[in-house]
Write an enzyme that holds these catalytic residues in place. Structure first.
Site, short mmCIF file in Angstrom:
data_model
loop_
_atom_site.label_atom_id
_atom_site.label_comp_id
_atom_site.label_asym_id
_atom_site.label_seq_id
_atom_site.Cartn_x
_atom_site.Cartn_y
_atom_site.Cartn_z
N LYS A 79 0.84 -1.21 0.00
CA LYS A 79 0.00 0.00 0.00
C LYS A 79 0.87 1.25 0.00
O LYS A 79 0.61 2.20 -0.73
CB LYS A 79 -0.90 0.00 1.25
CG LYS A 79 -1.47 1.36 1.58
CD LYS A 79 -2.27 1.38 2.86
CE LYS A 79 -1.49 1.62 4.13
NZ LYS A 79 -1.14 3.02 4.41
N ASN A 80 1.92 1.24 0.84
CA ASN A 80 2.73 2.46 0.96
C ASN A 80 3.70 2.66 -0.20
O ASN A 80 4.38 3.69 -0.28
CB ASN A 80 3.47 2.46 2.31
CG ASN A 80 2.51 2.67 3.46
OD1 ASN A 80 1.35 3.06 3.25
ND2 ASN A 80 2.96 2.39 4.68
N CYS B 121 -3.13 13.09 13.60
CA CYS B 121 -3.96 11.89 13.51
C CYS B 121 -3.78 11.09 14.79
O CYS B 121 -3.00 11.48 15.66
CB CYS B 121 -3.63 11.08 12.26
SG CYS B 121 -2.14 10.16 12.39
N ARG C 287 2.27 14.41 13.62
CA ARG C 287 2.68 14.18 12.24
C ARG C 287 2.71 15.44 11.37
O ARG C 287 1.94 15.58 10.41
CB ARG C 287 1.78 13.11 11.59
CG ARG C 287 1.82 11.81 12.35
CD ARG C 287 0.99 10.75 11.69
NE ARG C 287 1.63 10.18 10.51
CZ ARG C 287 1.05 9.27 9.75
NH1 ARG C 287 -0.16 8.84 10.03
NH2 ARG C 287 1.68 8.79 8.70
N ASP D 221 5.28 0.43 12.21
CA ASP D 221 3.98 -0.12 11.77
C ASP D 221 3.74 -1.53 12.29
O ASP D 221 2.60 -1.98 12.32
CB ASP D 221 3.92 -0.15 10.24
CG ASP D 221 4.06 1.24 9.69
OD1 ASP D 221 3.10 1.99 9.76
OD2 ASP D 221 5.16 1.58 9.21
N ARG E 210 -8.63 0.36 5.81
CA ARG E 210 -7.85 1.39 5.11
C ARG E 210 -6.56 0.79 4.54
O ARG E 210 -6.08 1.22 3.49
CB ARG E 210 -7.47 2.52 6.08
CG ARG E 210 -8.62 3.48 6.36
CD ARG E 210 -8.10 4.68 7.11
NE ARG E 210 -6.92 5.23 6.45
CZ ARG E 210 -6.09 6.10 6.99
NH1 ARG E 210 -6.29 6.53 8.21
NH2 ARG E 210 -5.05 6.55 6.31
#
Ligand code: EPU
Length: 420
Positions: free
Chosen positions: A22-23, A119, A124, A307, A399
């Protein structure tokens, strides 16, 4: 709103493949804006909410994009882009929308993007992105919650990041590829997704050297062409299955992610008593019924990824002994701890450190996801607990993963998605 019902106590066993990262995909969708003609094709893309949001952002800018969800293929024609504004409604859904700023500046010399704001996992800021753009000659103004950036022509410069920023490095890379002259990013992020972005940009015609090191050099070119590309496999999805197997005492082979992208994770899994086998593009874990405790420090790549911190913690909840996790990247990334405590974990937090005293067993409970990885960590803990758990706010998990429960069910997990 969807929730999961998880019946714990099953060892995960079998083979599973990961989608493209995804990233890696998110910045590549932004990078497609750099090609003024032709069609960009991205393959093996997961159909998750963040990917769909990024597509909505570039469609809002005027690009024509299609997602064939069956073949996991995205096609993008950015020749018709006619807007330079990424609105609040889209950016608030996903901070990574800020990644369109670099390519819009490079191609049109103008971009207006809603400020992403904080967030759940921390404040961030995007100050490093902004300072980098300014050094390339961009005039920045901030008003009414929007950052507007303008430049007649971007000019190469030497930039320095206070700390390696993943999307900051990507944003600067995408702005510098069409700038005049040479740009050097010092203290650049070294993550595999950044390297993969450099690879697709080079395939499009860019001249980038040093990807994967802390010093990246970009020599500006006059134009870039659309390409057909298969991004790297998702190391975070791979890590999710590995910690799920570790927490349940299972044996799982994960295909599609090069082991060298998760070296720190494999090292820690071995510390925890798991046996690891690996090949070119796969990793296999065999976990004991009770793991050993270990200490983990999160750090920029190639350190242990922030993560996967929450997921490692879930596996350590039932380990034999006391573990300490030191979270050094985000100041508020322990939101999963209160939920793990509801499942019976013994965890205390002091500042940026969590101490986990392993318990013999976890028990099912009602818990709530608060971000992508915290949510995945609860799925792992619930699978290793005895009894039934309900995990709500699954939209956070959706997500970052395409139907995480379906792949876990193929490994023997008992998870059902239901709707409120
Ligand atoms: N930072 C600043 N100023 C900046 C940029 C970053 O102070 O201008 C700080 C951040 O607040 C943080 C640290 O630097 O404390 C590192 O942040 P980084 O910029 O590297 O994070 P990011 O680019 O916003 C990406 C991933 C995250 C992942 C982090 C860390 C994407 C789209 N997002 O975020 O992924 O946690 O790097 O590796 O690539 C996820 O996938 O669930 C996720 C949150």
């Amino acid at each position: 709103m969807d929730y999961f019902i998880v019946e714990g106590g099953t060892k995960l066993e079998g083979t599973v493949s990961v989608y493209a990262s995804k990233n890696a995909v998110l910045p590549m969708i932004a990078a497609s804006l750099l090609a003024s003609k032709g069609t960009t094709v991205l393959r093996n893309v997961p159909n998750n909410a963040d990917v769909r949001t990024m597509l909505a952002v570039i469609q809002h800018l005027g690009a024509v994009a299609d997602f064939d969800e069956k073949s996991h293929k995205i096609t993008i024609d950015a020749s018709s882009v006619n807007s330079y504004e990424a609105p609040y409604e889209l950016v608030k859904k996903m901070r990574a929308s800020f990644l369109v700023m670099g390519p819009l500046l490079a191609r049109f010399g103008i971009a207006k993007v809603s400020q992403p704001g904080g967030c759940a996992i921390g404040a961030r800021p995007v100050d490093q992105h902004i300072r980098g753009f300014a050094q390339l000659g961009v005039k920045i103004s901030e008003k009414h919650g929007y950052t507007t950036a303008k430049a007649k022509k971007l000019a190469g410069a030497i930039l320095y990041f206070d700390r390696p920023s993943h999307t900051g490095t990507e944003n600067i890379l995408m702005s510098a590829v069409l700038a005049s002259g040479k740009t050097v990013i010092i203290n650049a992020a070294q993550d595999p997704e950044v390297v993969d972005l450099c690879n697709i940009l080079n395939k499009m015609g860019a001249k980038i050297e040093g990807a994967g090191t802390s010093r990246i050099t970009i020599r500006g070119v006059s134009s870039l062409s659309a390409v057909d590309y298969r991004p790297i496999g998702d190391r975070l999805e791979a890590g999710t299955f590995l910690f799920a197997a570790a927490a349940t005492g299972g044996k799982v082979r994960v295909k599609g992610c090069p082991p060298e992208h998760i070296s720190a994770v494999l090292f820690k899994l071995e510390d925890m008593g798991a046996k690891i086998a690996e090949g070119k593009n796969w990793v296999e874990i065999s976990a004991p019924s009770r793991l050993k405790s270990t200490d983990i420090i999160t750090d920029p790549y190639p350190g242990f990824p922030t993560d996967l911190q929450a997921l490692a913690m879930s596996a350590l909840c039932r380990a034999d002994g006391t573990s300490v996790i030191w979270e050094r990247i985000f100041e508020n990334r322990f939101l999963h701890v209160m939920e793990l405590q509801r499942l019976g974990a013994n965890i205390t937090i002091l500042g940026d450190r969590a101490t986990i005293i392993g318990v013999e067993a976890l028990g099912g409970a009602n818990v709530m996801a608060s971000d992508i990885r915290a949510g995945a960590s609860l799925v792992i803990a619930a699978m290793s607990a005895s009894g039934k758990s309900k995990i709500s706010r699954v939209y956070h998990i959706d997500r970052g993963y395409e139907k995480i429960e379906e792949k876990l069910v193929t490994l023997g997990a008992k998870i059902k998605r239901e709707s409120e």
